[in-house]
Design a protein around this motif. Sequence first.
Motif, PDB file in Angstrom:
ATOM      1  N   LEU A  55      -0.482   9.345   8.111  1.00  0.00           N
ATOM      2  CA  LEU A  55      -0.096   8.049   7.320  1.00  0.00           C
ATOM      3  C   LEU A  55      -1.218   7.437   6.526  1.00  0.00           C
ATOM      4  N   LYS A  56      -2.454   7.954   6.756  1.00  0.00           N
ATOM      5  CA  LYS A  56      -3.526   7.592   5.795  1.00  0.00           C
ATOM      6  C   LYS A  56      -3.618   8.401   4.739  1.00  0.00           C
ATOM      7  N   GLU A  57      -3.121   9.738   4.639  1.00  0.00           N
ATOM      8  CA  GLU A  57      -3.287  10.493   3.384  1.00  0.00           C
ATOM      9  C   GLU A  57      -1.930  10.411   2.604  1.00  0.00           C
ATOM     10  N   HIS A  58      -0.979  10.173   3.247  1.00  0.00           N
ATOM     11  CA  HIS A  58       0.299  10.112   2.430  1.00  0.00           C
ATOM     12  C   HIS A  58       0.143   9.430   1.035  1.00  0.00           C
ATOM     13  N   SER A  59      -0.473   8.552   1.029  1.00  0.00           N
ATOM     14  CA  SER A  59      -0.535   7.409  -0.442  1.00  0.00           C
ATOM     15  C   SER A  59      -1.598   8.275  -1.253  1.00  0.00           C
ATOM     16  N   ASN A  60      -2.548   9.105  -0.790  1.00  0.00           N
ATOM     17  CA  ASN A  60      -3.564   9.528  -1.464  1.00  0.00           C
ATOM     18  C   ASN A  60      -3.727  10.864  -2.115  1.00  0.00           C
ATOM     19  N   ARG A  61      -2.468  11.582  -1.657  1.00  0.00           N
ATOM     20  CA  ARG A  61      -2.163  12.924  -2.030  1.00  0.00           C
ATOM     21  C   ARG A  61      -1.069  12.984  -3.011  1.00  0.00           C
ATOM     22  N   ASP A  62      -0.868  13.830  -4.039  1.00  0.00           N
ATOM     23  CA  ASP A  62       0.210  14.176  -4.775  1.00  0.00           C
ATOM     24  C   ASP A  62       1.093  15.008  -4.118  1.00  0.00           C
ATOM     25  N   LEU A  86       1.892   1.348   6.333  1.00  0.00           N
ATOM     26  CA  LEU A  86       2.514   2.271   5.344  1.00  0.00           C
ATOM     27  C   LEU A  86       4.054   1.696   4.758  1.00  0.00           C
ATOM     28  N   ILE A  87       4.763   1.404   5.871  1.00  0.00           N
ATOM     29  CA  ILE A  87       6.363   0.875   5.768  1.00  0.00           C
ATOM     30  C   ILE A  87       6.260  -0.276   4.659  1.00  0.00           C
ATOM     31  N   ASN A  88       5.270  -1.277   4.871  1.00  0.00           N
ATOM     32  CA  ASN A  88       5.083  -2.370   4.162  1.00  0.00           C
ATOM     33  C   ASN A  88       4.940  -2.195   2.787  1.00  0.00           C
ATOM     34  N   SER A  89       4.106  -1.156   2.608  1.00  0.00           N
ATOM     35  CA  SER A  89       3.598  -0.649   1.214  1.00  0.00           C
ATOM     36  C   SER A  89       4.891  -0.081   0.468  1.00  0.00           C
ATOM     37  N   LEU A  90       5.641   0.751   1.403  1.00  0.00           N
ATOM     38  CA  LEU A  90       6.900   1.559   0.519  1.00  0.00           C
ATOM     39  C   LEU A  90       8.053   0.513   0.686  1.00  0.00           C
ATOM     40  N   SER A 112       4.725   3.422 -11.715  1.00  0.00           N
ATOM     41  CA  SER A 112       3.249   3.506 -11.584  1.00  0.00           C
ATOM     42  C   SER A 112       2.891   2.040 -11.716  1.00  0.00           C
ATOM     43  N   LEU A 113       3.616   1.076 -12.080  1.00  0.00           N
ATOM     44  CA  LEU A 113       3.217  -0.270 -12.182  1.00  0.00           C
ATOM     45  C   LEU A 113       3.406  -0.788 -10.651  1.00  0.00           C
ATOM     46  N   ASN A 114       4.307  -0.404 -10.174  1.00  0.00           N
ATOM     47  CA  ASN A 114       4.964  -0.864  -8.925  1.00  0.00           C
ATOM     48  C   ASN A 114       3.686  -0.340  -7.822  1.00  0.00           C
ATOM     49  N   GLU A 115       3.514   0.998  -8.035  1.00  0.00           N
ATOM     50  CA  GLU A 115       2.395   1.456  -7.250  1.00  0.00           C
ATOM     51  C   GLU A 115       0.783   0.782  -7.368  1.00  0.00           C
ATOM     52  N   SER A 116       0.597   0.516  -8.420  1.00  0.00           N
ATOM     53  CA  SER A 116      -0.748   0.031  -8.697  1.00  0.00           C
ATOM     54  C   SER A 116      -0.647  -1.611  -8.180  1.00  0.00           C
TER      55      SER A 116
END
Length: 358
Positions: free
Chosen positions: A36-43, A193-197, A354-358
């Motif tokens: 869960l911690k690594e999901h958003s940090n890795r391509d 993570l769910i909240n960010s997605l 990318s705007l949404n992610e940032s």
Amino acid sequence: MTIETKILSKKPREESGSKTSRKYQFQKDLSLYILLKEHSNRDDYLFLFDFHEDLIISNSSYSLEDLECIQIKSKDKGNWTINDLTKQPKGKNSIIGKLYHNRIVFEDVVKSLTFMSNGTFSFNNLKSGSNSKTLTEIPALDLSDVEGSKCDDSIISEHGIKESEFKKLGEFKVTSLSNSESSMHCVGALASLINSLNPSSKINSQLAYEQVFREITRKTNETVGDKSFKHVSEIFKIKGLSRVQFIEFLKKAGLYKSVEEEWNEIKTSLELDGISHIELLNFKKAWRDMSARLIADSSSIPLRKLKNNIADTIKKEEINIAKLKLLGIVNYLYNLISNKSYGEYFTKCLIINSLNES
């Protein structure tokens, strides 16, 4: 012989026995917590559960690259010492010996060998001068010459090898995950993570955790030593979870925004900017194409370069785009993007993403 070919014939250690005890609950919770911690940090990634090691992370979903081998142990009280880690039970490897076994199996593909626990470490005379009990990360290079040599001697003796590379590859980490309340902490991490997605999601975090945990448990409990495989991808399917697969799982579980939900939000913003009907259709088609490619081609180097180009441009132009509306921002940034390897509207949709992610 390639690593992929080698592991087809190399049986994992310790696949027998019950995996329902509290220590296995902690192992599976910590594996999920790291995911869960690594999901958003890795391509891209591939998590292998209880395959030669408690957790192995590959930097690629299709092959074994830059492997992070993580041995997980819970501790109810006290600290870990070098004696604890090098103690060899009769007929078995020590903790350090088991961890180093991954270097022997996976050879030069191993990037790091990590021993991770909720318990802290009590090491003597770290080279950095720090108190080991206060640290959450300790590289093996920081061990004193005496304790570093004790690790190497144990590894060399147990495996019958000439030298050990543990000082270069080894590390000790303390996780914030509680031994007694690991599930509760995972629920919190998954909710984040769910909240960010999907910020509008009304999913019950506890139920969501139970769904994801069942998937991790299924892969952890599956044995491969009693089966024969023709290709390593068959093992990956049984024991692994890639970034693409995890996203698909989240979508099926209703935890991830659907492409339609995302598009409807973007469409509303673009319509408010006075976009023409024809141009809106171009965006709609490109949005679906982009969403599919981000999953199917997640490891694509050209796509990754374009994403990085866009992210860098957004960061540099933060002040200049602050007061612009969405369509104005997209057109402004698109003119600055040097990477034109994809179509105009695909690139513009990727800018919005990318705007949404940032």
